[in-house]
Design a protein around this motif. Sequence first.
Motif, PDB file in Angstrom:
ATOM      1  N   GLN A 125      -8.148  -5.752  -1.116  1.00 22.20           N
ATOM      2  CA  GLN A 125      -7.287  -4.978  -1.984  1.00 22.20           C
ATOM      3  C   GLN A 125      -6.416  -6.097  -2.561  1.00 22.20           C
ATOM      4  N   THR A 177       4.003   1.246   7.149  1.00 19.21           N
ATOM      5  CA  THR A 177       3.245   0.762   6.109  1.00 19.21           C
ATOM      6  C   THR A 177       2.189  -0.388   6.572  1.00 19.21           C
ATOM      7  N   PRO A 233      -1.732  -4.998   2.898  1.00 18.83           N
ATOM      8  CA  PRO A 233      -3.149  -4.716   2.333  1.00 18.83           C
ATOM      9  C   PRO A 233      -4.205  -5.626   3.030  1.00 18.83           C
ATOM     10  N   PRO A 276       0.775  -1.286   0.073  1.00 26.43           N
ATOM     11  CA  PRO A 276       0.014  -0.141  -0.065  1.00 26.43           C
ATOM     12  C   PRO A 276       1.156   1.473  -0.008  1.00 26.43           C
ATOM     13  N   GLY A 277       0.506   2.077  -0.980  1.00 29.08           N
ATOM     14  CA  GLY A 277       1.137   3.306  -1.035  1.00 29.08           C
ATOM     15  C   GLY A 277       2.561   3.444  -1.733  1.00 29.08           C
ATOM     16  N   ASP A 313       0.821  -0.127  -5.207  1.00 29.48           N
ATOM     17  CA  ASP A 313      -0.638  -0.403  -5.524  1.00 29.48           C
ATOM     18  C   ASP A 313      -1.358   0.396  -6.360  1.00 29.48           C
TER      19      ASP A 313
END
Length: 272
Positions: free
Chosen positions: A256, A249, A252, A199-200, A203
Amino acid sequence: MATLLGPEIPVRPAAPVRAATPAAAATHRPSEGSVHSWDLSTGVDGPGTRFVTFLSGCPLTCLYCHNPDTWKMRNGRRTSADDVIAEASKYVRFIAASGGGATVSGGEPLLQPVFTGELLHRMKHELGLHTALDTSGFLGVRATDALLRDTDLVLLDIKSWDPETYREVTGRPLRPTLDFARRLADLGQDVHVRFVLVPGLTDDPANVEGVAAFAGGLGNVSRVDVLPFHKLGEAKWQALEKPFTLHDTPSPTPEQVADVREVFRAHGLNAV
């Protein structure tokens, strides 16, 4: 490979190198390599139960690597191919019964192409095992045609489609991996692609779509593993006194991960 993010497997250090007898030395000169460890595993190292040899040394410094202790070749144990084959031979019947095989991983195996080539050749022809090469593809030019003929399956990490993101994740350029993937396609080599969903970081929908379209267009990718980012290796970063920049972080969500798998499936790929 050290950058893959399946469940972390306890590994056994490679055994000390045994000195060859004079007779053996006269008839066989096995290559030697820097080995971090070996173990039996199931999961993303290839089909069935695998004897996995983890080599030391990697040119990438992936932000989410869960085995940063394999980055330096000097941190491994100098080991002969004979020793690795002798260890693997103990498990041949068990491995064969599961439909498994042998995987050379790392680190990055193609940092030691001669040693890797001998392991794959002997696992396949002496032990009769299905063979897999776990690689980022960055050093794909070091894989000889002979090495690839002894490889039944290539486990190829494509960590990003966006070149800037790829360099942020790995510290290296993307192009060598894509060139190697195209070479494998030209050879008709069976490939499993692995993509780590962070994520970030990886993704972005355009990034996911790019990897999926590329893999779907190759024609030789039989499976895609979408691997959710985790922080199980963070303690190793701390032990090495390296900053783990993805500390905050999150992993997910299952939703997702499922959505990303659907993107790959839309391109005709078997995504799991």
